[in-house]
Design a protein around this motif. Structure first.
Motif, PDB file in Angstrom:
ATOM      1  N   GLU A  34      -1.885   0.752  -5.723  1.00 47.99           N
ATOM      2  CA  GLU A  34      -0.927   0.839  -6.837  1.00 47.99           C
ATOM      3  C   GLU A  34      -0.767   2.295  -7.252  1.00 47.99           C
ATOM      4  O   GLU A  34      -1.712   3.086  -7.122  1.00 47.99           O
ATOM      5  CB  GLU A  34      -1.420   0.021  -8.046  1.00 47.99           C
ATOM      6  CG  GLU A  34      -1.695  -1.447  -7.758  1.00 47.99           C
ATOM      7  CD  GLU A  34      -0.438  -2.233  -7.346  1.00 47.99           C
ATOM      8  OE1 GLU A  34       0.669  -1.784  -7.699  1.00 47.99           O
ATOM      9  OE2 GLU A  34      -0.580  -3.257  -6.655  1.00 47.99           O
ATOM     10  N   LEU A  35       0.406   2.631  -7.796  1.00 47.24           N
ATOM     11  CA  LEU A  35       0.636   4.000  -8.251  1.00 47.24           C
ATOM     12  C   LEU A  35      -0.085   4.246  -9.578  1.00 47.24           C
ATOM     13  O   LEU A  35      -0.439   3.307 -10.293  1.00 47.24           O
ATOM     14  CB  LEU A  35       2.149   4.241  -8.411  1.00 47.24           C
ATOM     15  CG  LEU A  35       2.947   4.108  -7.097  1.00 47.24           C
ATOM     16  CD1 LEU A  35       4.439   4.341  -7.357  1.00 47.24           C
ATOM     17  CD2 LEU A  35       2.430   5.081  -6.043  1.00 47.24           C
ATOM     18  N   ASN A  72       3.343   7.435 -11.873  1.00 52.39           N
ATOM     19  CA  ASN A  72       4.142   6.796 -10.811  1.00 52.39           C
ATOM     20  C   ASN A  72       3.977   7.490  -9.456  1.00 52.39           C
ATOM     21  O   ASN A  72       4.890   7.471  -8.626  1.00 52.39           O
ATOM     22  CB  ASN A  72       5.630   6.751 -11.214  1.00 52.39           C
ATOM     23  CG  ASN A  72       6.302   5.421 -10.862  1.00 52.39           C
ATOM     24  OD1 ASN A  72       5.629   4.391 -10.791  1.00 52.39           O
ATOM     25  ND2 ASN A  72       7.606   5.433 -10.639  1.00 52.39           N
ATOM     26  N   ILE A  73       2.796   8.051  -9.234  1.00 51.10           N
ATOM     27  CA  ILE A  73       2.512   8.731  -7.963  1.00 51.10           C
ATOM     28  C   ILE A  73       1.172   8.271  -7.379  1.00 51.10           C
ATOM     29  O   ILE A  73       0.354   7.660  -8.068  1.00 51.10           O
ATOM     30  CB  ILE A  73       2.497  10.271  -8.119  1.00 51.10           C
ATOM     31  CG1 ILE A  73       1.469  10.711  -9.177  1.00 51.10           C
ATOM     32  CG2 ILE A  73       3.882  10.782  -8.485  1.00 51.10           C
ATOM     33  CD1 ILE A  73       1.308  12.222  -9.308  1.00 51.10           C
ATOM     34  N   VAL A  74       0.969   8.600  -6.093  1.00 53.65           N
ATOM     35  CA  VAL A  74      -0.312   8.358  -5.422  1.00 53.65           C
ATOM     36  C   VAL A  74      -1.317   9.412  -5.887  1.00 53.65           C
ATOM     37  O   VAL A  74      -2.430   9.111  -6.318  1.00 53.65           O
ATOM     38  CB  VAL A  74      -0.132   8.432  -3.885  1.00 53.65           C
ATOM     39  CG1 VAL A  74      -1.480   8.480  -3.168  1.00 53.65           C
ATOM     40  CG2 VAL A  74       0.694   7.238  -3.387  1.00 53.65           C
ATOM     41  N   VAL A  75      -0.901  10.642  -5.795  1.00 50.82           N
ATOM     42  CA  VAL A  75      -1.671  11.793  -6.250  1.00 50.82           C
ATOM     43  C   VAL A  75      -0.663  12.941  -6.249  1.00 50.82           C
ATOM     44  O   VAL A  75       0.317  12.905  -5.511  1.00 50.82           O
ATOM     45  CB  VAL A  75      -2.889  12.066  -5.319  1.00 50.82           C
ATOM     46  CG1 VAL A  75      -2.469  12.621  -3.972  1.00 50.82           C
ATOM     47  CG2 VAL A  75      -3.906  12.971  -5.973  1.00 50.82           C
ATOM     48  N   MET A  82       0.849  -1.196   0.000  1.00 44.68           N
ATOM     49  CA  MET A  82       0.000   0.000   0.000  1.00 44.68           C
ATOM     50  C   MET A  82       0.886   1.249   0.000  1.00 44.68           C
ATOM     51  O   MET A  82       1.835   1.344   0.758  1.00 44.68           O
ATOM     52  CB  MET A  82      -0.878  -0.015   1.262  1.00 44.68           C
ATOM     53  CG  MET A  82      -1.828   1.159   1.390  1.00 44.68           C
ATOM     54  SD  MET A  82      -3.112   1.239   0.104  1.00 44.68           S
ATOM     55  CE  MET A  82      -4.152  -0.141   0.570  1.00 44.68           C
ATOM     56  N   PHE A  83       0.533   2.203  -0.863  1.00 41.13           N
ATOM     57  CA  PHE A  83       1.270   3.473  -0.949  1.00 41.13           C
ATOM     58  C   PHE A  83       0.461   4.592  -0.290  1.00 41.13           C
ATOM     59  O   PHE A  83      -0.782   4.550  -0.284  1.00 41.13           O
ATOM     60  CB  PHE A  83       1.467   3.877  -2.421  1.00 41.13           C
ATOM     61  CG  PHE A  83       2.405   3.006  -3.187  1.00 41.13           C
ATOM     62  CD1 PHE A  83       3.766   3.288  -3.228  1.00 41.13           C
ATOM     63  CD2 PHE A  83       1.936   1.913  -3.904  1.00 41.13           C
ATOM     64  CE1 PHE A  83       4.632   2.499  -3.956  1.00 41.13           C
ATOM     65  CE2 PHE A  83       2.811   1.115  -4.635  1.00 41.13           C
ATOM     66  CZ  PHE A  83       4.155   1.405  -4.665  1.00 41.13           C
ATOM     67  N   SER A  84       1.154   5.596   0.189  1.00 42.73           N
ATOM     68  CA  SER A  84       0.442   6.798   0.651  1.00 42.73           C
ATOM     69  C   SER A  84       1.315   8.030   0.466  1.00 42.73           C
ATOM     70  O   SER A  84       2.546   7.933   0.403  1.00 42.73           O
ATOM     71  CB  SER A  84       0.053   6.677   2.129  1.00 42.73           C
ATOM     72  OG  SER A  84       1.183   6.790   2.944  1.00 42.73           O
ATOM     73  N   ILE A  85       0.675   9.185   0.355  1.00 43.81           N
ATOM     74  CA  ILE A  85       1.394  10.463   0.493  1.00 43.81           C
ATOM     75  C   ILE A  85       0.621  11.294   1.514  1.00 43.81           C
ATOM     76  O   ILE A  85      -0.588  11.149   1.674  1.00 43.81           O
ATOM     77  CB  ILE A  85       1.564  11.253  -0.831  1.00 43.81           C
ATOM     78  CG1 ILE A  85       0.211  11.696  -1.379  1.00 43.81           C
ATOM     79  CG2 ILE A  85       2.361  10.486  -1.861  1.00 43.81           C
ATOM     80  CD1 ILE A  85       0.001  13.162  -1.336  1.00 43.81           C
TER      81      ILE A  85
END
Lengths: 132, 132, 132, 132, 132, 132
Positions: C42-43, C47-50, C1-4
């Motif tokens: 997923e990104l 290639n970013i979260v947002v 899991m990704f986050s910003i």
């Protein structure tokens, strides 16, 4: 020169008068992180600047006089913009008065200077520095 | 003495010349947290050092002149090691020039000193202090 | 899991009703550091979260709707204790609504969760976490 | 005036003698975040105050001489209250000695001052400032 | 899911047994910043997770049971490596016991989870998370 | 669930491709504070999650593979936007590979999860969380 610093915090409401303040002319509020720094050229007989526990207690008492209040309603601040830098001076002067009365112990009479910093956010803070 | 400090940040690429810099001679980069401190002995008519909003805006403009750039390609820095301490002076001098031109308001002419601190990481930072 | 996560801040006045709040029943205020975390498994194609810039802009707009105000006077909060944890939910729900309307871009429709943390001081903070 | 600061940390046990210290008269311990600030009026030929890598290395060596120890058992501190402010002076004086011996390079002989700050918690810290 | 977190700190001496600990096998010490996070899916009748003042008071009492001590001398820790992660569990379990006994009020029975984080320095920390 | 976290930092240059990135399409740079969190449900025989010293060493090695570099010139990142969230995954996956090879000791085979957070400034950070 030696110093010790202790931190507390303060949550108040207030508003400002003057166009320069823009939306801060409305009643709003702030958490101030309050850092009080005590300075002296030599350590005392206990090898300290001043007792950190005692400094924390006295700062806490100064802070509690203003905490959880709307500063616009405090007679002592009537007609005054209670800016962060101004409040730093208020805290410093009240601490100085307590030091003068011996609240930080007899050894604390060796203190020569005091700085108070109020952080109003992670991107802005203000300080007032004075001699003792 | 009173002061206020405002914080912004800056993301640049650069490289250094000189064996002392080791791997930092390669093209690399940094986020600099930029703290600008404005000092004066007495508060102005609004009971402040300088407007925090205005100080934030001017610092933001100085920062944006360098932000998202490779400093090795900036003609003004040609042949210069753009160390953290050097860049602190660049930011301070550019702020001083803006103060001199009145960008922080007429009241800001009462400012007497300026310190700029650039944090390059959580374990290293640099400052430049000057008079106004 | 990704986050910003992006951070902003908010300065408000308010008061609480209920004996549990002690002196905080008086009109006082707070600076809230506001951290908004956006999650997805997923990104996106970039290639970013947002986009961090866009996330910062939308958080800033949500914050500005409450900034420099006395929350006791806001009709939307009438009869409500605007506790730190409750305000974390208000910010999260308003961000979720903006994401739903496409304010963070079409790619942001891939977001699956959101957490908002409000720091009321260096020693206390609150969070609200929700799905999208 | 220019400065650079580097940070390390130190984990020690110790106890204090004197009623003013209350429960800290018992054997306890502390993590000290150690910030060493090096000052000089002009930058050296590499456009720096002193190499940050070298400053970090020398501070690390000074710190390692005390790290993971019970200071009550160190002969050099026998009969001494190893207060935070006193230890700030110990670190500063040991760094000054190393600078004098050339450990920070020949250029470091241009350094004119040194400040060491030891943070004992998020709410208390102490400093010692000296000339070189 | 909602949460609130409160912070306190703790200063102890201890030593470790086991080659993996290297120099930390010697008697040394640490300041631990202690963050306790309380979680629940819905707010209580006062619109809060749990009263921040009460949570701070109970965390303070749990911390004071260990503060200013050499943990090697505490019978309850005999033969135990009092690692940061282990101490996080000790604090969490003691808070959970207090919650069970009603020390955080009847409303706190709605709490469903607890996380305790102990920061041993600016570059290392540990957590323990449990259900209630 | 237990965890420990260790922090290091990384200074790189890079640029982004895609209109969403605005001025960050230019070659610029960043300091990333890198936090690696290691999780497991039960402690090992030494009463720890994993040795903090060893975790710090391995994180340092992963970081040094990218440190003081222009990521646009690294073949492994050719044609890839090296966003903060993407780099968090790179660091996590490289740590996971080292854990699999036994670099964190046999006991570390009990680790079940890993989170890496990269802070690009005081107002923005990104994380990647994975199982082991």
């Amino acid at each position: 020169m030696f110093s010790i610093t202790v931190r507390d915090h303060l949550m108040i409401a207030h508003s400002f008068r003057g166009e320069v303040f823009g939306p801060a002319q409305r009643l709003h509020g702030a958490t101030f992180l309050v850092d009080a720094t005590f300075r002296r050229p030599e350590l005392d007989d206990d090898n300290i600047v001043v007792d950190i526990g005692l400094a924390t207690k006295e700062l806490g008492e100064v802070v509690s006089e203003m905490n959880y209040r709307n500063l616009d309603d405090e007679p002592v601040f009537a007609g005054t913009n209670t800016s962060t830098e101004f409040l730093a001076k208020v805290v410093a002067d009240r601490l100085a008065e307590r030091i003068g009365k011996g609240a930080l112990g007899e050894g604390a009479r060796g203190l020569t200077g005091l700085t108070v910093t109020l952080h109003e956010s992670h991107v802005a803070w203000a300080s007032y520095e004075r001699e003792l």
